[in-house]
Design a protein around this motif. Structure first.
Motif, short mmCIF file in Angstrom:
data_model
loop_
_atom_site.label_atom_id
_atom_site.label_comp_id
_atom_site.label_asym_id
_atom_site.label_seq_id
_atom_site.Cartn_x
_atom_site.Cartn_y
_atom_site.Cartn_z
N ARG A 1 -58.03 -6.26 -15.08
CA ARG A 1 -59.06 -7.01 -14.38
C ARG A 1 -59.92 -6.05 -13.56
NH1 ARG A 1 -59.88 -12.15 -13.91
NH2 ARG A 1 -57.84 -12.59 -14.85
N MET A 2 -61.23 -6.34 -13.47
CA MET A 2 -62.13 -5.52 -12.67
C MET A 2 -62.98 -6.40 -11.77
SD MET A 2 -65.12 -2.81 -13.68
CE MET A 2 -66.45 -3.98 -13.35
N ASP A 3 -63.22 -5.93 -10.53
CA ASP A 3 -64.12 -6.61 -9.61
C ASP A 3 -64.98 -5.57 -8.93
OD1 ASP A 3 -62.54 -5.49 -7.59
OD2 ASP A 3 -61.35 -7.30 -7.33
N THR A 4 -65.64 -5.93 -7.84
CA THR A 4 -66.57 -5.01 -7.17
C THR A 4 -65.88 -3.78 -6.60
OG1 THR A 4 -66.38 -6.35 -5.17
CG2 THR A 4 -68.26 -6.80 -6.63
N GLU A 5 -64.58 -3.86 -6.35
CA GLU A 5 -63.84 -2.69 -5.85
C GLU A 5 -63.49 -1.73 -6.98
OE1 GLU A 5 -60.77 -2.88 -2.86
OE2 GLU A 5 -61.25 -4.99 -2.51
N GLY A 6 -63.14 -2.29 -8.12
CA GLY A 6 -62.75 -1.44 -9.23
C GLY A 6 -61.74 -2.10 -10.14
N ILE A 7 -60.91 -1.29 -10.79
CA ILE A 7 -59.91 -1.79 -11.72
C ILE A 7 -58.61 -2.09 -10.97
CG2 ILE A 7 -58.47 -1.21 -13.72
CD1 ILE A 7 -60.74 0.57 -14.72
N PHE A 8 -58.11 -3.31 -11.15
CA PHE A 8 -56.83 -3.68 -10.54
C PHE A 8 -55.75 -3.65 -11.61
CE2 PHE A 8 -53.47 -6.49 -9.06
CZ PHE A 8 -53.27 -6.00 -7.77
N ASN A 9 -54.76 -2.76 -11.40
CA ASN A 9 -53.64 -2.62 -12.33
C ASN A 9 -52.52 -3.53 -11.85
OD1 ASN A 9 -51.18 -1.65 -13.54
ND2 ASN A 9 -52.28 0.21 -14.13
N ALA A 10 -52.28 -4.61 -12.59
CA ALA A 10 -51.27 -5.59 -12.18
C ALA A 10 -49.87 -5.00 -12.23
CB ALA A 10 -51.36 -6.83 -13.06
N GLU A 11 -49.61 -4.07 -13.11
CA GLU A 11 -48.29 -3.45 -13.20
C GLU A 11 -47.98 -2.62 -11.96
OE1 GLU A 11 -48.25 -1.21 -16.80
OE2 GLU A 11 -48.56 -2.97 -18.10
N LEU A 12 -49.00 -1.98 -11.42
CA LEU A 12 -48.82 -1.16 -10.22
C LEU A 12 -49.08 -1.96 -8.94
CD1 LEU A 12 -50.75 2.05 -11.40
CD2 LEU A 12 -48.28 1.63 -11.50
N ASN A 13 -49.69 -3.14 -9.12
CA ASN A 13 -50.06 -4.00 -7.99
C ASN A 13 -51.00 -3.29 -7.02
OD1 ASN A 13 -50.05 -6.50 -6.65
ND2 ASN A 13 -48.45 -5.81 -5.22
N ARG A 14 -51.97 -2.56 -7.58
CA ARG A 14 -52.96 -1.88 -6.75
C ARG A 14 -54.18 -1.54 -7.60
NH1 ARG A 14 -53.17 3.54 -7.98
NH2 ARG A 14 -51.31 4.49 -8.91
N TYR A 15 -55.27 -1.17 -6.91
CA TYR A 15 -56.46 -0.70 -7.60
C TYR A 15 -56.22 0.74 -8.07
CZ TYR A 15 -59.17 -4.75 -6.14
OH TYR A 15 -59.63 -6.04 -5.98
N SER A 16 -56.51 0.98 -9.33
CA SER A 16 -56.27 2.30 -9.91
C SER A 16 -57.55 3.13 -10.02
CB SER A 16 -55.64 2.17 -11.30
OG SER A 16 -56.49 1.42 -12.17
N HIS A 17 -58.71 2.48 -10.05
CA HIS A 17 -59.97 3.19 -10.22
C HIS A 17 -61.06 2.51 -9.38
CE1 HIS A 17 -57.72 4.23 -13.89
NE2 HIS A 17 -58.39 5.36 -13.87
N LYS A 18 -61.87 3.31 -8.69
CA LYS A 18 -62.91 2.81 -7.79
C LYS A 18 -64.25 2.72 -8.53
CE LYS A 18 -65.31 4.21 -3.53
NZ LYS A 18 -66.48 4.86 -4.16
N LEU A 19 -64.83 1.52 -8.56
CA LEU A 19 -66.06 1.29 -9.31
C LEU A 19 -67.24 2.03 -8.69
CD1 LEU A 19 -67.54 -0.25 -11.59
CD2 LEU A 19 -67.95 -2.09 -9.93
N ARG A 20 -68.02 2.67 -9.57
CA ARG A 20 -69.23 3.38 -9.14
C ARG A 20 -70.48 2.67 -9.64
NH1 ARG A 20 -70.36 8.80 -8.23
NH2 ARG A 20 -72.61 9.16 -8.05
N ILE A 21 -70.52 2.37 -10.96
CA ILE A 21 -71.74 1.81 -11.54
C ILE A 21 -71.41 1.19 -12.89
CG2 ILE A 21 -72.44 3.90 -12.82
CD1 ILE A 21 -75.31 3.37 -11.83
N VAL A 22 -72.24 0.24 -13.32
CA VAL A 22 -72.13 -0.38 -14.64
C VAL A 22 -73.43 -0.12 -15.37
CG1 VAL A 22 -71.78 -2.50 -15.95
CG2 VAL A 22 -70.52 -2.14 -13.80
N LYS A 23 -73.35 0.27 -16.63
CA LYS A 23 -74.54 0.60 -17.41
C LYS A 23 -74.55 -0.19 -18.73
CE LYS A 23 -76.79 3.85 -15.11
NZ LYS A 23 -77.18 5.13 -15.73
N ARG A 24 -75.78 -0.45 -19.22
CA ARG A 24 -75.99 -1.14 -20.49
C ARG A 24 -76.85 -0.25 -21.39
NH1 ARG A 24 -77.83 -6.73 -19.24
NH2 ARG A 24 -75.61 -6.88 -18.74
N TYR A 25 -76.56 -0.24 -22.70
CA TYR A 25 -77.20 0.71 -23.61
C TYR A 25 -77.95 0.03 -24.75
CZ TYR A 25 -74.19 3.81 -21.01
OH TYR A 25 -73.58 4.49 -20.00
N LEU A 26 -77.95 -1.28 -24.77
CA LEU A 26 -78.60 -1.97 -25.88
C LEU A 26 -79.29 -3.22 -25.36
CD1 LEU A 26 -78.87 -1.88 -29.01
CD2 LEU A 26 -76.92 -3.43 -29.10
#
Length: 257
Positions: free
Chosen positions: A232-257
């Motif tokens: 799952r991902m939200d404005t903070e980043g990726i939430f790893n349910a197995e670790l019960n914590r955010y594993s990656h901090k979101l920077r930006i979302v891009k579209r290419y098409l």
């Protein structure tokens, strides 16, 4: 200029001219490159499609002159499909991985100097206009593929190799590394505007973009972290349910098409 072509299914591209050196990427069969420097056992190359640099071991490629390269490129560009395929010569055959780009004649052979090569297997069926409808299914077919730093195949892949490979199947070209991919495309300003296939990028504590994943919808992302996984991902980043914590901090979302 001197040129070469990879003649094995999948070989390491090293940072330096040694087997112990970091594998920065991999070179797939048929990929073309400029030869920059030649040593006794290693050759420094620049891949023509992505400008990526590294060292490849001698014996894993064949040199081409300009005419040979142009002759090879007269075939129809085709991509090996998800089921893979086999490339055969008169004396040997080897498995090609999904995403390998081939230039095939009408008889599924290649205009390859001094060697007859025949391909049998799956051909990627997708085009750009199928991106929205098919990208999620194709990406999900890689679920549980092991993470491999520098990897570019179903036998082991890293995060940017994953996004690059999936996009290439829809005739969309991306650079090799996550930070390079983040320099392209159009910014998606709000999470609510995310569409399937958008790429989300994540930075480290120094603020450098070091991770990328493919959005399956507004909330779910597929990415390579230990393995290709869905989180799952939200404005903070990726939430790893197995670790019960955010594993990656979101920077930006891009579209290419």
């Amino acid at each position: 200029m001197k040129f070469g072509i990879c003649t094995l299914a999948l070989v390491p591209l090293r940072l330096e001219q040694a087997h112990r050196s970091e594998m920065v990427s991999q070179v797939l069969f048929g990929e073309l490159f400029e030869i920059l420097d030649e040593e006794a056992d290693w050759t420094s190359i620049r891949l023509l499609d992505t400008d990526y640099l590294g060292w490849i071991q001698n014996g894993q490629f064949q040199k081409l002159d300009g005419l040979d390269m142009q002759h090879y490129l007269t075939g129809k560009p085709s991509i090996v499909g998800r089921a893979g395929g086999v490339l055969s010569t008169d004396t040997a055959q080897f498995q090609l991985c999904h995403g390998t780009k081939l230039y095939l004649t009408g008889e599924n052979t290649m205009n390859f100097p001094s060697l007859k090569l025949t391909y049998q297997g799956d051909i990627n069926p997708f085009s750009k206009n199928q991106f929205q409808s098919q990208v999620a299914q194709l990406a999900l077919s890689y679920k549980n593929t092991p993470y491999l730093w520098g990897g570019r195949s179903q036998w082991g892949i890293d995060c940017s190799g994953f996004s690059q490979l999936i996009y290439s199947c829809f005739d969309l070209s991306l650079p090799r590394d996550a930070y390079q991919q983040a320099e392209m495309g159009q910014t998606v300003d709000f999470i609510s505007e995310i569409k399937v296939g958008d790429l989300a990028f994540f930075d480290n504590v120094e603020g450098r973009i070091t991770h990328v994943g493919i959005m399956l919808d507004r909330d779910m992302i597929i990415h390579a972290s230990a393995k290709v996984r869905v989180d799952r991902m939200d404005t903070e980043g990726i939430f790893n349910a197995e670790l019960n914590r955010y594993s990656h901090k979101l920077r930006i979302v891009k579209r290419y098409l």
